[in-house]
Design a protein around this motif. Structure first.
Motif, PDB file in Angstrom:
ATOM      1  N   LEU A  86       0.809  -1.222   0.000  1.00 45.18           N
ATOM      2  CA  LEU A  86       0.000   0.000   0.000  1.00 45.18           C
ATOM      3  C   LEU A  86       0.840   1.270   0.000  1.00 45.18           C
ATOM      4  CD1 LEU A  86      -2.779  -1.113   2.502  1.00 45.18           C
ATOM      5  CD2 LEU A  86      -2.908  -1.005   0.002  1.00 45.18           C
ATOM      6  N   THR A  87       2.146   1.146   0.214  1.00 45.58           N
ATOM      7  CA  THR A  87       3.016   2.326   0.193  1.00 45.58           C
ATOM      8  C   THR A  87       3.763   2.479  -1.125  1.00 45.58           C
ATOM      9  OG1 THR A  87       4.973   1.179   1.082  1.00 45.58           O
ATOM     10  CG2 THR A  87       3.387   2.069   2.675  1.00 45.58           C
ATOM     11  N   ARG A  88       3.597   1.520  -2.043  1.00 44.85           N
ATOM     12  CA  ARG A  88       4.295   1.614  -3.324  1.00 44.85           C
ATOM     13  C   ARG A  88       3.703   2.757  -4.161  1.00 44.85           C
ATOM     14  NH1 ARG A  88       9.010  -0.036  -3.433  1.00 44.85           N
ATOM     15  NH2 ARG A  88       8.850   0.084  -5.710  1.00 44.85           N
ATOM     16  N   PRO A  89       4.493   3.315  -5.113  1.00 41.66           N
ATOM     17  CA  PRO A  89       3.996   4.422  -5.947  1.00 41.66           C
ATOM     18  C   PRO A  89       2.684   4.072  -6.642  1.00 41.66           C
ATOM     19  CG  PRO A  89       6.355   4.117  -6.269  1.00 41.66           C
ATOM     20  CD  PRO A  89       5.897   2.969  -5.424  1.00 41.66           C
ATOM     21  N   PRO A  90       1.721   4.983  -6.661  1.00 45.19           N
ATOM     22  CA  PRO A  90       0.390   4.683  -7.202  1.00 45.19           C
ATOM     23  C   PRO A  90       0.401   4.181  -8.644  1.00 45.19           C
ATOM     24  CG  PRO A  90       0.352   6.749  -5.999  1.00 45.19           C
ATOM     25  CD  PRO A  90       1.791   6.342  -6.087  1.00 45.19           C
ATOM     26  N   GLY A  91       1.285   4.712  -9.491  1.00 50.40           N
ATOM     27  CA  GLY A  91       1.273   4.318 -10.895  1.00 50.40           C
ATOM     28  C   GLY A  91       2.058   3.061 -11.214  1.00 50.40           C
ATOM     29  N   GLU A  92       2.673   2.461 -10.217  1.00 51.60           N
ATOM     30  CA  GLU A  92       3.509   1.282 -10.452  1.00 51.60           C
ATOM     31  C   GLU A  92       2.629   0.067 -10.766  1.00 51.60           C
ATOM     32  OE1 GLU A  92       7.469  -0.014  -8.214  1.00 51.60           O
ATOM     33  OE2 GLU A  92       5.670  -0.435  -7.021  1.00 51.60           O
ATOM     34  N   PRO A  93       3.006  -0.736 -11.777  1.00 50.46           N
ATOM     35  CA  PRO A  93       2.226  -1.947 -12.080  1.00 50.46           C
ATOM     36  C   PRO A  93       2.116  -2.848 -10.856  1.00 50.46           C
ATOM     37  CG  PRO A  93       3.786  -1.496 -13.854  1.00 50.46           C
ATOM     38  CD  PRO A  93       4.106  -0.538 -12.753  1.00 50.46           C
ATOM     39  N   LEU A  94       0.973  -3.487 -10.715  1.00 52.95           N
ATOM     40  CA  LEU A  94       0.698  -4.280  -9.516  1.00 52.95           C
ATOM     41  C   LEU A  94       1.764  -5.329  -9.259  1.00 52.95           C
ATOM     42  CD1 LEU A  94      -1.157  -5.100  -7.178  1.00 52.95           C
ATOM     43  CD2 LEU A  94      -2.336  -6.635  -8.773  1.00 52.95           C
ATOM     44  N   TRP A  95       2.160  -6.075 -10.286  1.00 55.56           N
ATOM     45  CA  TRP A  95       3.109  -7.158 -10.046  1.00 55.56           C
ATOM     46  C   TRP A  95       4.502  -6.635  -9.720  1.00 55.56           C
ATOM     47  CZ3 TRP A  95       1.724 -11.709  -8.611  1.00 55.56           C
ATOM     48  CH2 TRP A  95       0.439 -12.170  -8.966  1.00 55.56           C
ATOM     49  N   ASP A  96       4.842  -5.464 -10.206  1.00 57.08           N
ATOM     50  CA  ASP A  96       6.108  -4.842  -9.778  1.00 57.08           C
ATOM     51  C   ASP A  96       6.031  -4.461  -8.303  1.00 57.08           C
ATOM     52  OD1 ASP A  96       7.128  -5.114 -12.300  1.00 57.08           O
ATOM     53  OD2 ASP A  96       6.850  -3.018 -12.873  1.00 57.08           O
ATOM     54  N   SER A  97       4.889  -3.916  -7.911  1.00 56.41           N
ATOM     55  CA  SER A  97       4.710  -3.527  -6.508  1.00 56.41           C
ATOM     56  C   SER A  97       4.769  -4.744  -5.590  1.00 56.41           C
ATOM     57  CB  SER A  97       3.363  -2.820  -6.326  1.00 56.41           C
ATOM     58  OG  SER A  97       3.327  -1.608  -7.047  1.00 56.41           O
ATOM     59  N   LEU A  98       4.127  -5.827  -6.012  1.00 54.42           N
ATOM     60  CA  LEU A  98       4.136  -7.049  -5.220  1.00 54.42           C
ATOM     61  C   LEU A  98       5.543  -7.628  -5.116  1.00 54.42           C
ATOM     62  CD1 LEU A  98       0.822  -8.625  -6.520  1.00 54.42           C
ATOM     63  CD2 LEU A  98       1.327  -8.082  -4.129  1.00 54.42           C
ATOM     64  N   ARG A  99       6.269  -7.601  -6.220  1.00 53.30           N
ATOM     65  CA  ARG A  99       7.643  -8.125  -6.199  1.00 53.30           C
ATOM     66  C   ARG A  99       8.493  -7.334  -5.217  1.00 53.30           C
ATOM     67  NH1 ARG A  99      11.801  -6.331  -9.198  1.00 53.30           N
ATOM     68  NH2 ARG A  99      10.385  -5.373 -10.710  1.00 53.30           N
ATOM     69  N   HIS A 100       8.396  -6.019  -5.267  1.00 57.40           N
ATOM     70  CA  HIS A 100       9.183  -5.189  -4.349  1.00 57.40           C
ATOM     71  C   HIS A 100       8.776  -5.451  -2.895  1.00 57.40           C
ATOM     72  CE1 HIS A 100      11.531  -2.784  -7.116  1.00 57.40           C
ATOM     73  NE2 HIS A 100      10.467  -2.540  -7.844  1.00 57.40           N
ATOM     74  N   ALA A 101       7.468  -5.560  -2.659  1.00 57.35           N
ATOM     75  CA  ALA A 101       6.986  -5.764  -1.295  1.00 57.35           C
ATOM     76  C   ALA A 101       7.447  -7.114  -0.745  1.00 57.35           C
ATOM     77  CB  ALA A 101       5.465  -5.665  -1.252  1.00 57.35           C
ATOM     78  N   VAL A 102       7.335  -8.159  -1.559  1.00 56.37           N
ATOM     79  CA  VAL A 102       7.727  -9.495  -1.105  1.00 56.37           C
ATOM     80  C   VAL A 102       9.237  -9.581  -0.914  1.00 56.37           C
ATOM     81  CG1 VAL A 102       7.831 -11.926  -1.742  1.00 56.37           C
ATOM     82  CG2 VAL A 102       5.711 -10.646  -2.071  1.00 56.37           C
ATOM     83  N   LEU A 103       9.991  -9.085  -1.868  1.00 54.09           N
ATOM     84  CA  LEU A 103      11.451  -9.122  -1.745  1.00 54.09           C
ATOM     85  C   LEU A 103      11.917  -8.327  -0.528  1.00 54.09           C
ATOM     86  CD1 LEU A 103      12.649  -8.781  -5.448  1.00 54.09           C
ATOM     87  CD2 LEU A 103      13.296 -10.598  -3.866  1.00 54.09           C
ATOM     88  N   GLY A 104      11.277  -7.213  -0.263  1.00 55.53           N
ATOM     89  CA  GLY A 104      11.670  -6.381   0.862  1.00 55.53           C
ATOM     90  C   GLY A 104      11.520  -7.081   2.202  1.00 55.53           C
ATOM     91  N   GLN A 105      10.600  -8.050   2.277  1.00 54.91           N
ATOM     92  CA  GLN A 105      10.368  -8.758   3.533  1.00 54.91           C
ATOM     93  C   GLN A 105      11.022 -10.141   3.575  1.00 54.91           C
ATOM     94  OE1 GLN A 105       9.220  -7.323   6.128  1.00 54.91           O
ATOM     95  NE2 GLN A 105       8.721  -5.447   5.010  1.00 54.91           N
ATOM     96  N   PHE A 106      11.053 -10.828   2.442  1.00 54.11           N
ATOM     97  CA  PHE A 106      11.640 -12.170   2.401  1.00 54.11           C
ATOM     98  C   PHE A 106      13.150 -12.126   2.197  1.00 54.11           C
ATOM     99  CE2 PHE A 106       7.297 -13.321   1.986  1.00 54.11           C
ATOM    100  CZ  PHE A 106       7.177 -14.675   2.228  1.00 54.11           C
ATOM    101  N   ALA A 107      13.629 -11.155   1.468  1.00 57.78           N
ATOM    102  CA  ALA A 107      15.059 -11.084   1.156  1.00 57.78           C
ATOM    103  C   ALA A 107      15.507  -9.641   1.131  1.00 57.78           C
ATOM    104  CB  ALA A 107      15.336 -11.748  -0.189  1.00 57.78           C
ATOM    105  N   PRO A 108      15.535  -8.977   2.295  1.00 60.26           N
ATOM    106  CA  PRO A 108      15.927  -7.563   2.344  1.00 60.26           C
ATOM    107  C   PRO A 108      17.348  -7.350   1.868  1.00 60.26           C
ATOM    108  CG  PRO A 108      15.864  -8.512   4.545  1.00 60.26           C
ATOM    109  CD  PRO A 108      15.256  -9.527   3.625  1.00 60.26           C
TER     110      PRO A 108
END
Length: 210
Positions: A86-108
């Motif tokens: 929910l903090t990712r840039p509004p215009g970012e594609p959903l799957w890019d946002s999900l990838r960043h969110a998951v990587l940030g928590q699983f593999a910082p």
């Protein structure tokens, strides 16, 4: 009564919840660390409580046993994934946002190297423990529900009435699990971040046939 005094009652619940969450995380991480290093059967609730610097009574206030404590880490991590989405840039594609969110928590960043073989083997043995399976299923269901609600907010859809948010959350959960499994069981150690990146690139591309 000063303004500061008036503010304290409203502030306390937030602080209390943060402290409770920190304690849950500390207990869960202690349970994982001890079970991976020493084996499931060799770890007691007393040892987990001591590792987390709390009493056994405190442990029992949060968890019914080791399995629930370990599974709590997955739910906490996916809670942070949903928040990050929910903090990712509004215009970012959903799957890019999900990838960043998951990587940030699983593999910082700074923690992307593969674990040593002893740790990998310990995690494999822990995850194979039958007592843990049911708790993981429950934690994953709760995590998917929370992620579906975040996806719905992100996409302007309805998590209760529409399939899409639930489907995306289920795919993210499954893809993340596949990446973890691949990282743990590949013949040559594979960093979890690399496995996750591959999974999300293929999902974003629509899972083309190799």
């Amino acid at each position: 009564m000063t303004p500061a005094d008036e503010a304290r009652p409203a502030d306390r619940p937030g602080l209390r919840e943060r402290k409770k969450r920190e304690t849950r995380v500390a207990l869960s991480q202690a349970a994982i660390r001890l079970c991976v290093l020493h084996g499931w059967a060799n770890v007691t609730m007393d040892q987990i409580a001591a590792e987390a610097n709390v009493s056994v009574r405190t442990f029992r206030n949060y968890f019914a046993g080791k399995a629930e404590a370990i599974a709590a880490s997955h739910l906490e991590r996916m809670h942070r994934v949903a928040g990050d989405l929910l903090t990712r840039p509004p215009g970012e594609p959903l799957w890019d946002s999900l990838r960043h969110a998951v990587l940030g928590q699983f593999a910082p960043q700074g923690n992307s190297a593969p674990q040593d073989e002893r740790w990998r083997e310990g995690v494999r043995l822990m995850l194979a423990e039958p007592a843990l399976a049911g708790e993981i299923v429950k934690a994953n269901a709760a995590a998917q529900q929370e992620l579906a609600e975040a996806v719905a907010r992100r996409t302007g859809s309805d998590a209760e009435r529409e399939v899409y948010p639930k489907l995306v959350a289920a795919v993210v959960a499954a893809g993340s699990a596949v990446a973890v499994e691949h990282s743990l069981r590949a013949e040559e150690a594979v960093p979890l971040g690399a496995a996750l990146t591959q999974v999300f690139e293929q999902l974003a591309a629509g899972l083309p046939v190799p």
